[in-house]
Design an enzyme around this catalytic site. Structure first.
Site, PDB file in Angstrom:
ATOM      1  N   LYS A   1       0.912  -1.201  -0.019  1.00 41.11           N
ATOM      2  CA  LYS A   1      -0.119  -0.001  -0.008  1.00 41.11           C
ATOM      3  C   LYS A   1       0.855   1.459   0.074  1.00 41.11           C
ATOM      4  O   LYS A   1       0.675   2.285  -0.841  1.00 41.11           O
ATOM      5  CB  LYS A   1      -0.875   0.015   1.197  1.00 41.11           C
ATOM      6  CG  LYS A   1      -1.951  -1.239   1.231  1.00 41.11           C
ATOM      7  CD  LYS A   1      -2.744  -1.234   2.486  1.00 41.11           C
ATOM      8  CE  LYS A   1      -1.964  -1.167   4.102  1.00 41.11           C
ATOM      9  NZ  LYS A   1      -1.283  -2.563   4.066  1.00 41.11           N
TER      10      LYS A   1
ATOM     11  N   ARG B   1      -9.253   0.702   8.915  1.00 38.75           N
ATOM     12  CA  ARG B   1      -8.961  -0.679   9.309  1.00 38.75           C
ATOM     13  C   ARG B   1      -9.779  -1.311  10.086  1.00 38.75           C
ATOM     14  O   ARG B   1      -9.685  -2.547  10.369  1.00 38.75           O
ATOM     15  CB  ARG B   1      -7.434  -0.631  10.223  1.00 38.75           C
ATOM     16  CG  ARG B   1      -6.380  -1.159   9.384  1.00 38.75           C
ATOM     17  CD  ARG B   1      -4.956  -0.857  10.349  1.00 38.75           C
ATOM     18  NE  ARG B   1      -3.889  -1.408  10.130  1.00 38.75           N
ATOM     19  CZ  ARG B   1      -2.916  -1.045   9.463  1.00 38.75           C
ATOM     20  NH1 ARG B   1      -3.051   0.188   8.839  1.00 38.75           N
ATOM     21  NH2 ARG B   1      -1.933  -1.794   9.304  1.00 38.75           N
TER      22      ARG B   1
ATOM     23  N   ARG C   1      11.697  -5.473   4.504  1.00 38.41           N
ATOM     24  CA  ARG C   1      11.399  -4.107   4.374  1.00 38.41           C
ATOM     25  C   ARG C   1      12.266  -2.966   4.995  1.00 38.41           C
ATOM     26  O   ARG C   1      12.564  -3.295   6.203  1.00 38.41           O
ATOM     27  CB  ARG C   1       9.781  -3.970   4.935  1.00 38.41           C
ATOM     28  CG  ARG C   1       9.335  -2.309   4.842  1.00 38.41           C
ATOM     29  CD  ARG C   1       8.049  -2.067   4.841  1.00 38.41           C
ATOM     30  NE  ARG C   1       7.315  -2.687   5.978  1.00 38.41           N
ATOM     31  CZ  ARG C   1       6.065  -2.494   6.019  1.00 38.41           C
ATOM     32  NH1 ARG C   1       5.222  -2.038   5.230  1.00 38.41           N
ATOM     33  NH2 ARG C   1       5.418  -3.028   7.236  1.00 38.41           N
TER      34      ARG C   1
ATOM     35  N   ARG D   1      11.691  -0.888  10.703  1.00 41.16           N
ATOM     36  CA  ARG D   1      10.552  -0.717  11.796  1.00 41.16           C
ATOM     37  C   ARG D   1      10.631  -1.470  12.868  1.00 41.16           C
ATOM     38  O   ARG D   1      11.148  -2.726  12.788  1.00 41.16           O
ATOM     39  CB  ARG D   1       9.314  -0.715  11.309  1.00 41.16           C
ATOM     40  CG  ARG D   1       8.991   0.533  10.627  1.00 41.16           C
ATOM     41  CD  ARG D   1       7.670   0.310   9.684  1.00 41.16           C
ATOM     42  NE  ARG D   1       6.536  -0.270  10.185  1.00 41.16           N
ATOM     43  CZ  ARG D   1       5.275  -0.685   9.837  1.00 41.16           C
ATOM     44  NH1 ARG D   1       5.149  -0.084   8.453  1.00 41.16           N
ATOM     45  NH2 ARG D   1       4.408  -1.207  10.302  1.00 41.16           N
TER      46      ARG D   1
ATOM     47  N   ARG E   1      -0.574  -9.446  13.267  1.00 42.17           N
ATOM     48  CA  ARG E   1      -1.005  -8.408  12.216  1.00 42.17           C
ATOM     49  C   ARG E   1      -1.752  -9.208  11.340  1.00 42.17           C
ATOM     50  O   ARG E   1      -2.758  -8.603  10.776  1.00 42.17           O
ATOM     51  CB  ARG E   1       0.328  -7.655  11.703  1.00 42.17           C
ATOM     52  CG  ARG E   1       0.956  -6.795  12.827  1.00 42.17           C
ATOM     53  CD  ARG E   1       2.158  -6.413  12.535  1.00 42.17           C
ATOM     54  NE  ARG E   1       2.493  -5.474  11.329  1.00 42.17           N
ATOM     55  CZ  ARG E   1       3.515  -5.077  10.917  1.00 42.17           C
ATOM     56  NH1 ARG E   1       4.523  -5.440  11.226  1.00 42.17           N
ATOM     57  NH2 ARG E   1       3.748  -4.326   9.682  1.00 42.17           N
TER      58      ARG E   1
HETATM   59  P1  ADP Z   1       2.151  -1.660   3.044  1.00 39.40           P
HETATM   60  O1  ADP Z   1       2.317  -0.345   3.072  1.00 39.40           O
HETATM   61  O2  ADP Z   1       0.957  -2.462   2.416  1.00 39.40           O
HETATM   62  O3  ADP Z   1       2.546  -2.225   4.559  1.00 39.40           O
HETATM   63  P2  ADP Z   1       4.876  -1.872   1.739  1.00 39.40           P
HETATM   64  O4  ADP Z   1       4.558  -0.754   0.516  1.00 39.40           O
HETATM   65  O5  ADP Z   1       5.707  -1.194   2.772  1.00 39.40           O
HETATM   66  O6  ADP Z   1       3.449  -2.478   2.316  1.00 39.40           O
HETATM   67  O7  ADP Z   1       5.678  -2.930   1.189  1.00 39.40           O
HETATM   68  C1  ADP Z   1       6.195  -3.879   2.040  1.00 39.40           C
HETATM   69  C2  ADP Z   1       7.680  -4.231   1.479  1.00 39.40           C
HETATM   70  O8  ADP Z   1       7.150  -5.030   0.043  1.00 39.40           O
HETATM   71  C3  ADP Z   1       8.627  -3.187   0.958  1.00 39.40           C
HETATM   72  O9  ADP Z   1       9.789  -3.358   1.540  1.00 39.40           O
HETATM   73  C4  ADP Z   1       8.346  -3.149  -0.451  1.00 39.40           C
HETATM   74  O10 ADP Z   1       9.551  -2.651  -1.132  1.00 39.40           O
HETATM   75  C5  ADP Z   1       7.882  -4.663  -0.903  1.00 39.40           C
HETATM   76  N1  ADP Z   1       7.028  -4.651  -2.100  1.00 39.40           N
HETATM   77  C6  ADP Z   1       5.831  -3.639  -2.197  1.00 39.40           C
HETATM   78  N2  ADP Z   1       4.969  -4.325  -3.508  1.00 39.40           N
HETATM   79  C7  ADP Z   1       5.834  -5.259  -3.842  1.00 39.40           C
HETATM   80  C8  ADP Z   1       5.481  -6.063  -4.733  1.00 39.40           C
HETATM   81  N3  ADP Z   1       4.671  -5.811  -5.810  1.00 39.40           N
HETATM   82  N4  ADP Z   1       6.406  -7.081  -5.093  1.00 39.40           N
HETATM   83  C9  ADP Z   1       7.697  -7.482  -4.329  1.00 39.40           C
HETATM   84  N5  ADP Z   1       7.884  -6.750  -3.279  1.00 39.40           N
HETATM   85  C10 ADP Z   1       7.074  -5.638  -3.016  1.00 39.40           C
HETATM   86  P1  ADP Z   2       1.463  -1.812   7.976  1.00 44.95           P
HETATM   87  O1  ADP Z   2       0.818  -1.556   6.606  1.00 44.95           O
HETATM   88  O2  ADP Z   2       2.783  -2.608   7.834  1.00 44.95           O
HETATM   89  O3  ADP Z   2       0.629  -2.903   8.827  1.00 44.95           O
HETATM   90  P2  ADP Z   2       1.071   0.478   9.178  1.00 44.95           P
HETATM   91  O4  ADP Z   2       2.311   1.578   8.912  1.00 44.95           O
HETATM   92  O5  ADP Z   2      -0.111   0.844   8.289  1.00 44.95           O
HETATM   93  O6  ADP Z   2       1.809  -0.973   8.916  1.00 44.95           O
HETATM   94  O7  ADP Z   2       0.677   0.478  10.572  1.00 44.95           O
HETATM   95  C1  ADP Z   2       1.494   0.267  11.650  1.00 44.95           C
HETATM   96  C2  ADP Z   2       0.928  -0.180  13.037  1.00 44.95           C
HETATM   97  O8  ADP Z   2       0.309   1.234  13.420  1.00 44.95           O
HETATM   98  C3  ADP Z   2      -0.235  -1.120  12.984  1.00 44.95           C
HETATM   99  O9  ADP Z   2       0.228  -2.395  13.162  1.00 44.95           O
HETATM  100  C4  ADP Z   2      -1.297  -0.575  14.106  1.00 44.95           C
HETATM  101  O10 ADP Z   2      -0.470  -0.988  15.382  1.00 44.95           O
HETATM  102  C5  ADP Z   2      -1.071   0.954  13.896  1.00 44.95           C
HETATM  103  N1  ADP Z   2      -2.083   1.403  12.912  1.00 44.95           N
HETATM  104  C6  ADP Z   2      -1.964   2.020  11.830  1.00 44.95           C
HETATM  105  N2  ADP Z   2      -2.814   2.499  11.238  1.00 44.95           N
HETATM  106  C7  ADP Z   2      -3.942   2.080  11.983  1.00 44.95           C
HETATM  107  C8  ADP Z   2      -5.332   2.217  11.805  1.00 44.95           C
HETATM  108  N3  ADP Z   2      -6.033   2.753  11.034  1.00 44.95           N
HETATM  109  N4  ADP Z   2      -6.272   1.714  13.060  1.00 44.95           N
HETATM  110  C9  ADP Z   2      -5.618   1.173  14.081  1.00 44.95           C
HETATM  111  N5  ADP Z   2      -4.103   1.004  14.248  1.00 44.95           N
HETATM  112  C10 ADP Z   2      -3.346   1.406  13.111  1.00 44.95           C
END
Ligand code: ADP
Ligand code: ADP
Ligand code: ZN
Length: 219
Positions: free
Chosen positions: A13, A88, A127, A161, A172
């Site tokens: 995302k 979420r 990541r 992170r 998660r």
């Molecule tokens: P989210 O915001 O949904 O938690 P991220 O955008 O941070 O996810 O992506 C998680 C990890 O996977 C990052 O290290 C990113 O570089 C990698 N990644 C994102 N999209 C892809 C994809 N389509 N194929 C392989 N790796 C990806």
């Molecule tokens: P990822 O896409 O890898 O799960 P985020 O950066 O979106 O990571 O979120 C990291 C953490 O922040 C989540 O595991 C949760 O604890 C908190 N968080 C983020 N967005 C929300 C939300 N909309 N509601 C509740 N908790 C959230």
């Protein structure tokens, strides 16, 4: 234009929101980034959120709804936004609907980036981001062009992170299926839900997202 990117933690995302925001002149609103900034600043919200984030749980609806309500009032959100990591829970989706309705705004598309659970551990444990500009990378899937140097700003200061470890991933993912996936029917009923295969290479996911966004922009 108001977009929501949905999908599991590590689904891509944030990566995609960063690409779309430049092309469409939108601002990326990531509740995860906002909460991490609150934790780093040591604010009241940060103190409340820190432990639950580290354990892989969800921060309370009241806190994140409050953060988003304030954020979408900021001037830069007027040009349109991409929500990444919010809503979420069903309660968050309903609160968002109400906030937008009060301003006669709407969600143009809620796009699910679908990635099966078994691919998520590697996505999350590999990541990392640039500590200077926030650009996202992955140990295997998205390496900097020059090893150890950020493509965007040249920095060699990278960070990982605290919650991106194998121990929190399952929690998660469980949270995603139990609390976040139930919001998909909410947007399906509104006719705004779209699906993209998030297992494809990053650029192909971007291409498909743009097709959807271009479609809702003219429609
Ligand atoms: P989210 O915001 O949904 O938690 P991220 O955008 O941070 O996810 O992506 C998680 C990890 O996977 C990052 O290290 C990113 O570089 C990698 N990644 C994102 N999209 C892809 C994809 N389509 N194929 C392989 N790796 C990806
Ligand atoms: P990822 O896409 O890898 O799960 P985020 O950066 O979106 O990571 O979120 C990291 C953490 O922040 C989540 O595991 C949760 O604890 C908190 N968080 C983020 N967005 C929300 C939300 N909309 N509601 C509740 N908790 C959230
Ligand atoms: Zn950088």
């Amino acid at each position: 234009m108001h977009l929501i990117l949905l999908g599991p933690p590590g689904g891509g995302k944030g990566t995609q929101a960063k690409k779309l925001q430049d092309d469409y002149g939108l601002v990326q609103l990531s509740t995860g980034d906002m909460l991490r900034a609150a934790v780093a600043s040591g604010s009241e919200i940060g103190k409340k959120a820190k432990a639950v984030m580290e354990s892989g749980g969800l921060v309370s609806d009241d806190i994140v709804i409050g953060i988003i309500a304030d954020r979408i009032k900021q001037p830069d959100a007027k040009k349109g936004f991409i929500l990444d990591g919010f809503p979420r829970t069903v309660a968050q989706a309903e609160a968002l609907d109400k906030m937008l309705g009060e301003r006669s705004l709407k969600i143009h598309a809620a796009i699910e980036i679908r990635v099966p659970d078994h691919l998520i551990v590697e996505r999350i444990t590999g990541r990392y981001t640039c500590g200077q500009c926030g650009a996202g990378y992955h140990d295997s899937f998205q390496k900097p062009k020059v090893a150890g140097k950020c493509d965007s700003c040249g920095s060699s200061d990278f960070k990982r992170r605290a919650d991106d470890n194998a121990a929190t991933v399952q929690q998660r993912l469980d949270g995603y299926h139990a609390q976040t996936a139930p919001i998909l029917p909410f947007y399906e009923k509104k006719g705004t839900l779209h699906l993209v295969d998030g297992t494809l290479p990053i650029d192909e996911v971007t291409r498909r997202l743009k097709n959807i966004v271009d479609g809702v922009a003219v429609g």
